[in-house]
Structures are given as structure tokens and as C-alpha cells.
Scaffold this motif. Structure first.
Motif, PDB file in Angstrom:
ATOM      1  N   LEU A 175     -24.496 -65.707 -16.116  1.00 48.76           N
ATOM      2  CA  LEU A 175     -23.562 -64.909 -16.493  1.00 48.76           C
ATOM      3  C   LEU A 175     -22.272 -65.618 -16.598  1.00 48.76           C
ATOM      4  O   LEU A 175     -21.862 -65.987 -15.456  1.00 48.76           O
ATOM      5  CB  LEU A 175     -23.521 -63.846 -15.705  1.00 48.76           C
ATOM      6  CG  LEU A 175     -22.619 -62.498 -15.861  1.00 48.76           C
ATOM      7  CD1 LEU A 175     -23.418 -61.867 -17.481  1.00 48.76           C
ATOM      8  CD2 LEU A 175     -22.618 -61.485 -14.831  1.00 48.76           C
ATOM      9  N   VAL A 176     -21.533 -65.567 -17.822  1.00 48.19           N
ATOM     10  CA  VAL A 176     -20.312 -66.148 -17.975  1.00 48.19           C
ATOM     11  C   VAL A 176     -19.280 -65.221 -17.631  1.00 48.19           C
ATOM     12  O   VAL A 176     -19.314 -63.990 -18.443  1.00 48.19           O
ATOM     13  CB  VAL A 176     -20.118 -66.909 -19.123  1.00 48.19           C
ATOM     14  CG1 VAL A 176     -18.791 -67.497 -19.294  1.00 48.19           C
ATOM     15  CG2 VAL A 176     -21.152 -67.844 -19.554  1.00 48.19           C
ATOM     16  N   VAL A 177     -18.399 -65.156 -16.591  1.00 45.97           N
ATOM     17  CA  VAL A 177     -17.503 -64.169 -16.248  1.00 45.97           C
ATOM     18  C   VAL A 177     -16.144 -64.765 -16.345  1.00 45.97           C
ATOM     19  O   VAL A 177     -15.665 -65.949 -16.072  1.00 45.97           O
ATOM     20  CB  VAL A 177     -17.486 -64.008 -14.839  1.00 45.97           C
ATOM     21  CG1 VAL A 177     -16.470 -62.930 -14.429  1.00 45.97           C
ATOM     22  CG2 VAL A 177     -19.011 -63.365 -14.291  1.00 45.97           C
ATOM     23  N   GLY A 178     -15.001 -64.045 -17.296  1.00 40.98           N
ATOM     24  CA  GLY A 178     -13.731 -64.516 -17.622  1.00 40.98           C
ATOM     25  C   GLY A 178     -12.605 -63.329 -16.788  1.00 40.98           C
ATOM     26  O   GLY A 178     -12.538 -62.549 -17.192  1.00 40.98           O
ATOM     27  N   GLY A 179     -12.033 -64.418 -16.107  1.00 42.46           N
ATOM     28  CA  GLY A 179     -10.854 -63.757 -15.415  1.00 42.46           C
ATOM     29  C   GLY A 179      -9.526 -64.553 -15.577  1.00 42.46           C
ATOM     30  O   GLY A 179      -9.266 -64.748 -17.060  1.00 42.46           O
ATOM     31  N   ARG A 180      -9.121 -65.390 -14.586  1.00 48.90           N
ATOM     32  CA  ARG A 180      -7.934 -66.182 -15.130  1.00 48.90           C
ATOM     33  C   ARG A 180      -8.718 -67.656 -15.145  1.00 48.90           C
ATOM     34  O   ARG A 180      -8.046 -68.415 -16.104  1.00 48.90           O
ATOM     35  CB  ARG A 180      -6.856 -66.335 -13.871  1.00 48.90           C
ATOM     36  CG  ARG A 180      -5.691 -67.324 -14.144  1.00 48.90           C
ATOM     37  CD  ARG A 180      -5.125 -66.999 -15.334  1.00 48.90           C
ATOM     38  NE  ARG A 180      -4.413 -65.681 -15.033  1.00 48.90           N
ATOM     39  CZ  ARG A 180      -2.940 -65.465 -14.530  1.00 48.90           C
ATOM     40  NH1 ARG A 180      -2.671 -66.437 -13.825  1.00 48.90           N
ATOM     41  NH2 ARG A 180      -2.634 -64.391 -14.155  1.00 48.90           N
ATOM     42  N   GLN A 181     -10.014 -67.808 -14.717  1.00 49.27           N
ATOM     43  CA  GLN A 181     -10.687 -68.707 -14.972  1.00 49.27           C
ATOM     44  C   GLN A 181     -12.149 -68.410 -15.627  1.00 49.27           C
ATOM     45  O   GLN A 181     -12.314 -67.041 -15.422  1.00 49.27           O
ATOM     46  CB  GLN A 181     -10.851 -69.917 -13.528  1.00 49.27           C
ATOM     47  CG  GLN A 181      -9.655 -70.168 -13.040  1.00 49.27           C
ATOM     48  CD  GLN A 181     -10.223 -70.974 -11.593  1.00 49.27           C
ATOM     49  OE1 GLN A 181     -11.147 -70.812 -11.342  1.00 49.27           O
ATOM     50  NE2 GLN A 181      -8.908 -71.740 -11.134  1.00 49.27           N
ATOM     51  N   ILE A 182     -12.805 -69.401 -15.967  1.00 50.67           N
ATOM     52  CA  ILE A 182     -14.229 -69.060 -16.423  1.00 50.67           C
ATOM     53  C   ILE A 182     -15.226 -69.546 -15.322  1.00 50.67           C
ATOM     54  O   ILE A 182     -15.259 -70.711 -15.076  1.00 50.67           O
ATOM     55  CB  ILE A 182     -14.536 -69.526 -17.795  1.00 50.67           C
ATOM     56  CG1 ILE A 182     -13.528 -69.173 -18.850  1.00 50.67           C
ATOM     57  CG2 ILE A 182     -15.786 -69.375 -18.255  1.00 50.67           C
ATOM     58  CD1 ILE A 182     -13.821 -69.575 -20.142  1.00 50.67           C
ATOM     59  N   LYS A 183     -15.912 -68.426 -14.939  1.00 46.39           N
ATOM     60  CA  LYS A 183     -16.764 -68.857 -13.828  1.00 46.39           C
ATOM     61  C   LYS A 183     -18.237 -68.397 -14.472  1.00 46.39           C
ATOM     62  O   LYS A 183     -18.779 -67.613 -15.055  1.00 46.39           O
ATOM     63  CB  LYS A 183     -16.616 -67.996 -12.291  1.00 46.39           C
ATOM     64  CG  LYS A 183     -15.242 -68.731 -11.865  1.00 46.39           C
ATOM     65  CD  LYS A 183     -15.083 -67.621 -10.793  1.00 46.39           C
ATOM     66  CE  LYS A 183     -13.630 -67.910 -10.053  1.00 46.39           C
ATOM     67  NZ  LYS A 183     -13.524 -67.291  -8.749  1.00 46.39           N
ATOM     68  N   ILE A 184     -19.342 -69.374 -14.119  1.00 44.60           N
ATOM     69  CA  ILE A 184     -20.468 -69.273 -14.451  1.00 44.60           C
ATOM     70  C   ILE A 184     -21.551 -69.076 -13.211  1.00 44.60           C
ATOM     71  O   ILE A 184     -21.581 -69.754 -12.409  1.00 44.60           O
ATOM     72  CB  ILE A 184     -21.152 -70.388 -15.514  1.00 44.60           C
ATOM     73  CG1 ILE A 184     -20.356 -70.534 -16.601  1.00 44.60           C
ATOM     74  CG2 ILE A 184     -22.355 -70.405 -15.791  1.00 44.60           C
ATOM     75  CD1 ILE A 184     -20.677 -71.833 -17.602  1.00 44.60           C
ATOM     76  N   PHE A 185     -22.153 -67.871 -13.233  1.00 34.15           N
ATOM     77  CA  PHE A 185     -22.977 -67.358 -12.013  1.00 34.15           C
ATOM     78  C   PHE A 185     -24.435 -67.556 -12.509  1.00 34.15           C
ATOM     79  O   PHE A 185     -24.655 -67.034 -13.730  1.00 34.15           O
ATOM     80  CB  PHE A 185     -22.442 -66.180 -11.708  1.00 34.15           C
ATOM     81  CG  PHE A 185     -21.404 -65.912 -10.898  1.00 34.15           C
ATOM     82  CD1 PHE A 185     -21.172 -66.243  -9.527  1.00 34.15           C
ATOM     83  CD2 PHE A 185     -20.114 -65.897 -11.566  1.00 34.15           C
ATOM     84  CE1 PHE A 185     -19.931 -66.285  -8.905  1.00 34.15           C
ATOM     85  CE2 PHE A 185     -18.901 -66.094 -11.118  1.00 34.15           C
ATOM     86  CZ  PHE A 185     -18.917 -66.127  -9.674  1.00 34.15           C
ATOM     87  N   SER A 186     -25.378 -67.808 -11.760  1.00 36.88           N
ATOM     88  CA  SER A 186     -26.679 -67.783 -11.887  1.00 36.88           C
ATOM     89  C   SER A 186     -27.185 -66.050 -11.614  1.00 36.88           C
ATOM     90  O   SER A 186     -26.939 -65.626 -10.485  1.00 36.88           O
ATOM     91  CB  SER A 186     -27.597 -68.762 -10.956  1.00 36.88           C
ATOM     92  OG  SER A 186     -29.089 -68.513 -10.959  1.00 36.88           O
ATOM     93  N   THR A 187     -27.872 -65.478 -12.781  1.00 32.54           N
ATOM     94  CA  THR A 187     -28.276 -64.301 -12.272  1.00 32.54           C
ATOM     95  C   THR A 187     -29.123 -63.969 -11.382  1.00 32.54           C
ATOM     96  O   THR A 187     -29.687 -62.911 -10.898  1.00 32.54           O
ATOM     97  CB  THR A 187     -28.763 -63.676 -13.707  1.00 32.54           C
ATOM     98  OG1 THR A 187     -29.486 -64.412 -14.344  1.00 32.54           O
ATOM     99  CG2 THR A 187     -27.525 -63.494 -14.775  1.00 32.54           C
ATOM    100  N   ALA A 188     -30.120 -65.309 -11.001  1.00 30.51           N
ATOM    101  CA  ALA A 188     -31.422 -65.166 -10.293  1.00 30.51           C
ATOM    102  C   ALA A 188     -30.839 -65.212  -8.789  1.00 30.51           C
ATOM    103  O   ALA A 188     -30.962 -64.487  -8.178  1.00 30.51           O
ATOM    104  CB  ALA A 188     -32.310 -66.113 -10.563  1.00 30.51           C
ATOM    105  N   SER A 189     -29.932 -66.391  -8.526  1.00 31.60           N
ATOM    106  CA  SER A 189     -29.577 -66.449  -7.258  1.00 31.60           C
ATOM    107  C   SER A 189     -28.227 -66.195  -6.860  1.00 31.60           C
ATOM    108  O   SER A 189     -27.558 -66.026  -5.702  1.00 31.60           O
ATOM    109  CB  SER A 189     -29.591 -67.978  -6.782  1.00 31.60           C
ATOM    110  OG  SER A 189     -28.808 -68.843  -7.743  1.00 31.60           O
ATOM    111  N   GLN A 190     -27.265 -65.491  -7.947  1.00 29.46           N
ATOM    112  CA  GLN A 190     -26.084 -65.077  -7.909  1.00 29.46           C
ATOM    113  C   GLN A 190     -24.978 -66.120  -7.221  1.00 29.46           C
ATOM    114  O   GLN A 190     -24.144 -65.939  -6.614  1.00 29.46           O
ATOM    115  CB  GLN A 190     -25.991 -63.740  -7.027  1.00 29.46           C
ATOM    116  CG  GLN A 190     -26.714 -62.674  -7.563  1.00 29.46           C
ATOM    117  CD  GLN A 190     -26.662 -61.380  -6.637  1.00 29.46           C
ATOM    118  OE1 GLN A 190     -26.026 -61.414  -5.693  1.00 29.46           O
ATOM    119  NE2 GLN A 190     -27.318 -60.101  -7.334  1.00 29.46           N
ATOM    120  N   GLU A 191     -25.056 -67.355  -7.659  1.00 24.23           N
ATOM    121  CA  GLU A 191     -24.635 -68.572  -7.116  1.00 24.23           C
ATOM    122  C   GLU A 191     -23.701 -69.097  -8.214  1.00 24.23           C
ATOM    123  O   GLU A 191     -24.044 -69.159  -9.459  1.00 24.23           O
ATOM    124  CB  GLU A 191     -25.786 -69.712  -6.652  1.00 24.23           C
ATOM    125  CG  GLU A 191     -25.075 -70.961  -6.242  1.00 24.23           C
ATOM    126  CD  GLU A 191     -26.002 -72.021  -5.939  1.00 24.23           C
ATOM    127  OE1 GLU A 191     -25.568 -73.205  -5.649  1.00 24.23           O
ATOM    128  OE2 GLU A 191     -27.055 -71.782  -6.088  1.00 24.23           O
TER     129      GLU A 191
END
Length: 632
Positions: A175-191
Motif C-alpha cells: 500500500l502506497v501512502v502519500g502525505g508529505r512523504q511517500i511511504k510504502i507499507f506491506s499489507t500483510a505485516s503492516q511494516e
């Protein structure tokens, strides 16, 4: 679809439908083939709140038997819908933090997903291939929803930055999340897997694309920047830079991308000024050396014979399977939209399309349908059918229309009606509403007409006008009143009267906007009021001192009129005696006094001379005596 700075919009997966959410949170759905407004949904602001985000999904692509049964039941309830229409749904996120499923077949909210939801408004929604919905909110939380079970599954925090846009990567299942930065999280482990840094403001638009089975890219743009950044999703890492940068002439409101059969990356964006930029980049030439300019710029203008005015583009899409080499775009405004398909001509850098104004086009179609005996969809009117035989008259005497005669007024009554002077004991005229003039002034932005409406202190007139004022004109009126408060004192007084009654009349609509939107509306006005209140203390001191000085000056300058002049003047005519005048002429005491003074002065001088002579004689005698003594 991500939450833009002004609106939320998006095409369906097959690009046959287009959904748009305006500033009031009203959802409108158009058919892109016929340019017809199919549905309009106004949410209940007290229960669910305005819509803030949405995403399209097809019922057939969602796994789970319970959901399939409910979708089939919904299609049966809607008799006039086809199979494709019944399978189309929209997941709506509201300002209250809840997620609702809107059925296009039924034209209403079918159900609401159960769970705690977000503590703030939902900013973006996306889905995966397993029947899960992902939502981001202003509470910095990501929530996973199950469409089949209609409930919340899990949630996790993304940090202190508010996420405004999210996309799902199908290959890596991240899951690619865009705020002030772009963060990529694993949907399985939420890491947290990766972090990209490069934007200076909040990211509001993102688009995901895949070149092959192992290479993934993400396009992003922010609210205050005129660039589009391309990021490559790979292994773990922090603060990675963008692969390449695309230039725009203004801030983007819509973003889409696609990889064609020739392995060329196509990117299209709609800017705030209503211009469409199209980029064509070969996959092998994606480099971070210098920013890439658009390959084609598309502008739309009206075909009026007198004035050539630009028509802003609203949205664009490259992801539709029917015609992959074409782009579909919509232009007009939030109420009147027209959609077209166009194959880009990359031989030209600028392409200007001459089109009819959508608003005039809709009005023309409505007039033509009236001439043909058919009423347009937006111009339907219903005439009540009344059976005169079943009418119950309140009066016992009924008079037919044929027996009614025109009553002629005598000349005396007509002349009395022409008297424009009101009687001293007459009734005062009632306050009248000026809502039509106010709406016309806000539409045309005519300062003269606006001043004629706002320059009044009559409370009843202001109350009637604001009570009948439509809700969409409350925001423009607040902006005009803010400008009034920056002008002279007279305009400030008028603006305060209108603003006070406006808040009292439309308090429910203003509270439904939310704290941030309400602060953005009244922020400048509150700043002006605070600035003037800060100066009130010093002004009161100056006014008090001036009053003391003026009162003191008045007390010193005011004199009694009785003492300013003689009260009585008396003249005695007998005081002038001729004998006394003759005697005065013969002997004047002043002359005698002068003669005496002269004689006295002469005597004093003579005495002083005699004294000097006697002293000299005595001195000679004394000298002679001294000489005789010395001889002896």
C-alpha cells in the motif's frame, strides 16, 4: 480517487461513467457516451455527513458469497437496470469517518460498513483484488475493510503526517501512502518498506502503473507544486529520490497514466487552469537527468462569434480497454459536462479544440425538446390535474367564470391611487427581500449592484434576504463581506450587520462544513476583526483624551454675554457749561505747574554754583595757612 484541493472525481473502470463530488459533498454521476446526468445523490448531513472520497468497484470482482447474494438481490429490486449497471458500486467515505456502499442500480446508499471508523474525515479510498477496501483519514490511520463481511478488519498508524492519497500495488501487494512523504507499507505485516522524499507540500494525487511482472512505478504530485514525480518501487530503503520529473504549467487536479503496447509510458494531467498535458516517454529513456516537458498540450475554447473564451477541462482518463490509444476527457463545470474521446496528435505541441459551451448546449437542447413537444430532463414541470366536479368550495355561493365582469374603478379612486405622499398616520412600508438582486450581483460580480444591496441597516430586509438566499451563495457572500470589512468605516458597519445575521440564519449549513473548511471561509474575516479589536484600546484612550481637551477648550472660550458689553450708558447734557470753559481757557493749572518746576530747577542750579565757589575759596585759605606754618 484522491482528495484534490477543490473536488473529488474519477472514471469507472470501463470509463462509461464519471462521478464527481462538489464542494457541498453532493455526488453526481454522468454517462460519458450520452453526456447525460444519470444520478445525483445528496447525503444526509446530520447522519452521514458530506462525501469526501470514493472509489469504483465491480461486484463481480469482489470475492465472498454473502456479497454476491446481496448484489443479486439489489439487481432484482431495480427492474430497469441491466446486469452491468447492477454490478457497479461506489464506496463513499464521509466527513464522519464512515464508509458506505452506494448502488448505481438503486441510486441510493445500500448499506454502511460496520466498525469504529476514522475519528476525522476520510481522505482517500482504494481496493485490492481480494475484496478489501483501504481507507485513509485525517487521524493518520489506515483501516482495512471487508466488503464481503461488511466490517472493519484492522488498522495501523502511518506516523504524524496526514495521508491524503493511497494506491494499491498489485504485484508486490503493498500500500502506497502519500502525505508529505511517500511511504510504502506491506499489507500483510503492516511494516514500513520504503520512504520517498521530494515533495514540499501534501501529496494529493497518485497513480500506479506496472511495466512488467517485476517493475512497478508510482506517479505523484502535490497541492502546491507544478511537477509530477515518478518513483520506482523496489527493495527496502529510506529517502530515495525520484526516477524522473515531469513539468506542468500549473497545479494538477487530475492525474492518469497507462503503458501502451509499444512500451511507451503515457501520462496525462489536468491543471488548475483547465489545460490538459500529455506526456509520451519511452520506457528505456526514463532517466533523472533533467525534467521532461509535455509532448502535447490540449486547450479548449468556445466557438462564439463575438468572444472567444476558454472552456476548462475537468478530468481525463487513459485507462479504458475499449480504445487504449485514445484519451477520454470532460470539460465544462460541475453542473454541465461534456465528454469526448480524442486520439492525441503528437506531431503538434499545442492543440486547440473549438467546442460549444456545455451550458449553452444544454440550454439549446432543452429549447429544442420543448419545441418538439418533449420536455428535457432538467426542465420537467408537473401541472396538477384538478377535477372541477370534485372541488369543495368553502363559500356557499359559487360564481362561474362566465358571470364575472370586469370592475371599472371610478376616476376619483384612480387619482387617489396616484397620490405618492404617504399620510402622517399611515402604515410604514414593510421590508422586502433582495435575494434576487443579491444572487445576480454575486453571479455577475457587479460592485455597483452589490453595494446597492448591501448598503442597508434594515434588520428585517437583511433577515428576509439571507433567509431566502440559496446555500451555494453563502460562501461567495462571505468573501464579499470580507472585502467590505477591509474598506472604509461605512462599509465595515454594513458588513458587520450582514455577517452577524448570516451566521445566525445559516448556522446549520456552516456547522456542516467542518472545522477546517469553516476556518478557511472565515479566517480572513476573523483576522480583520482581531486586528481592529487590538486597536480598540488605543483608540479609546485617544478618544477620551480628545474629549477632555475639547471640554476644557469649551469651558475657557465660553463667556457670559451679560459681562461682555456695558449694560447701561448714561450721558448728561448739562455738564458742558460755557463759563467753566472760559475760565479754563484763561488760567490753566498745568501751565502754572510747569512754570514753578522751571523756577525750582534754576534756583537749584544757582545754589550748586555758589557752593562750588565757596569751597574753592576755603581751599585757597587752607593752602596759605599751611605755607606760613612751614616758613616758621
Amino acid at each position: 480517487m484522491a482528495l484534490g484541493s477543490h473536488h473529488v472525481l474519477g472514471f469507472s473502470p470501463d470509463a462509461k461513467l464519471f462521478a464527481f463530488i462538489n464542494d457541498q459533498g453532493i455526488l453526481r454521476i454522468w454517462d460519458t457516451d450520452t453526456n447525460e446526468l444519470k444520478q445525483e445523490y445528496t447525503p444526509n448531513l446530520q447522519l452521514s455527513g458530506p462525501c469526501t472520497a470514493f472509489t469504483w468497484f465491480i461486484a463481480g470482482s469482489v470475492s465472498g458469497e454473502p456479497t454476491e447474494k446481496k448484489f443479486k438481490k439489489a439487481r432484482k429490486l431495480h427492474a430497469g437496470s441491466t446486469k452491468d449497471e447492477g454490478a457497479i458500486y461506489l464506496a463513499l467515505g464521509t466527513s464522519n469517518g464512515n464508509i458506505s456502499l452506494y448502488s448505481y442500480a438503486l441510486g441510493k446508499i445500500e448499506r454502511t460498513l460496520k466498525g469504529e471508523g476514522h475519528s476525522g474525515k476520510v481522505t482517500c479510498l482504494t481496493q485490492d483484488d481480494e475484496g478489501h477496501l483501504y481507507s485513509s483519514g485525517e487521524d493518520c490511520q489506515i483501516i482495512v475493510w471487508s466488503v464481503a463481511d461488511e466490517k472493519q478488519l484492522s488498522s495501523w498508524s502511518v506516523g504524524t503526517e496526514k495521508p491524503y492519497s493511497i494506491v494499491y500495488s498489485k504485484i508486490s501487494k503493498n500500500l502506497v501512502v502519500g502525505g508529505r512523504q511517500i511511504k510504502i507499507f506491506s499489507t500483510a505485516s503492516q511494516e514500513l518498506m520504503q520512504t520517498f522524499t521530494g515533495h514540499t507540500s501534501d501529496i494529493n494525487l497518485m497513480s500506479f502503473l506496472e511495466l512488467d511482472e517485476s517493475i512497478e512505478y508510482v506517479l505523484s504530485t502535490s497541492r502546491m507544486e507544478r511537477i509530477i514525480c515518478l518513483w520506482k518501487i523496489g527493495k527496502k530503503g529510506r529517502n530515495k529520490s525520484a526516477t524522473c520529473t515531469l513539468l506542468m504549467e500549473d497545479v494538477a487536479h487530475c492525474l492518469t497514466s497507462h503503458v501502451d503496447n509499444d512500451r511507451n509510458l503515457r501520462v496525462a494531467s489536468v491543471t488548475r487552469s483547465g489545460v490538459i498535458h500529455v506526456y509520451l516517454i519511452a520506457v528505456e529513456n526514463i532517466k533523472a537527468e533533467k525534467p521532461i516537458k509535455p509532448k502535447l498540450t490540449i486547450e479548449i475554447a468556445s466557438d462564439s462569434a463575438t468572444v472567444i473564451a476558454p472552456i476548462p477541462a475537468i478530468s481525463v482518463s487513459l485507462r479504458h480497454s475499449a480504445h487504449p490509444q485514445e484519451l477520454i476527457f470532460g470539460y465544462g463545470n460541475s453542473s454541465f459536462l461534456v465528454f469526448e474521446r480524442l486520439k492525441p496528435n503528437f506531431a503538434e505541441k499545442l492543440q486547440v479544440l473549438i467546442r460549444a459551451d456545455p451550458k449553452l448546449l444544454y440550454l439549446t437542447q432543452g429549447k429544442l425538446s420543448r419545441k418538439d413537444g418533449k420536455s428535457g430532463g432538467a426542465l420537467k414541470t408537473l401541472t396538477p390535474i384538478v377535477n372541477e366536479a370534485k372541488v369543495d368550495y368553502k363559500s356557499t355561493v359559487t360564481v362561474s367564470k362566465k358571470k364575472l365582469k370586469a370592475v371599472e374603478m371610478p376616476m376619483e379612486s384612480r387619482l387617489q391611487n396616484l397620490n405618492l405622499n404617504a399620510l402622517p398616520g399611515g402604515v410604514a412600508p414593510q421590508a422586502q427581500s433582495k435575494v434576487q438582486l443579491l444572487v445576480q450581483a454575486l453571479h455577475s460580480k457587479d460592485n455597483t449592484l452589490l453595494r446597492s444591496v448591501l448598503h442597508t441597516h434594515d434588520t428585517k430586509t437583511i433577515q428576509l434576504t439571507l433567509h431566502k438566499l440559496p446555500v451555494p451563495y453563502v460562501g461567495p457572500l462571505v468573501n464579499e463581506l470580507t472585502q467590505f470589512m477591509q474598506q472604509k468605516r461605512m462599509n465595515v458597519e454594513y458588513a458587520v450587520d450582514w455577517l452577524k445575521i448570516l451566521v445566525q440564519t445559516h448556522s446549520s449549513q456552516l456547522m456542516a462544513l467542518g472545522s477546517e473548511d469553516l476556518l478557511n471561509k472565515f479566517g480572513p474575516c476573523i483576522g480583520i476583526i482581531e486586528h481592529r479589536v487590538n486597536c480598540l484600546k488605543e483608540l479609546s484612550k485617544v478618544a477620551g483624551r480628545l474629549d477632555l481637551l475639547i471640554n476644557q477648550i469649551k469651558r475657557n472660550t465660553d463667556e457670559d454675554n451679560l459681562n461682555s458689553a456695558n449694560v447701561l450708558v448714561y450721558e448728561d447734557n448739562d455738564s458742558s457749561d460755557p463759563e467753566l470753559e472760559d475760565e479754563g481757557e484763561k488760567s490753566s493749572p498745568d501751565d502754572e505747574w510747569d512754570e514753578d518746576i522751571e523756577d525750582t530747577v534754576e534756583n537749584m542750579e544757582q545754589d550748586s554754583e555758589d557752593n562750588d565757589e565757596s569751597e574753592n575759596e576755603n581751599d585757597d585759605d587752607s593752602d596759605a595757612d599751611e605755607g606760613e606754618e612751614m616758613d616758621t
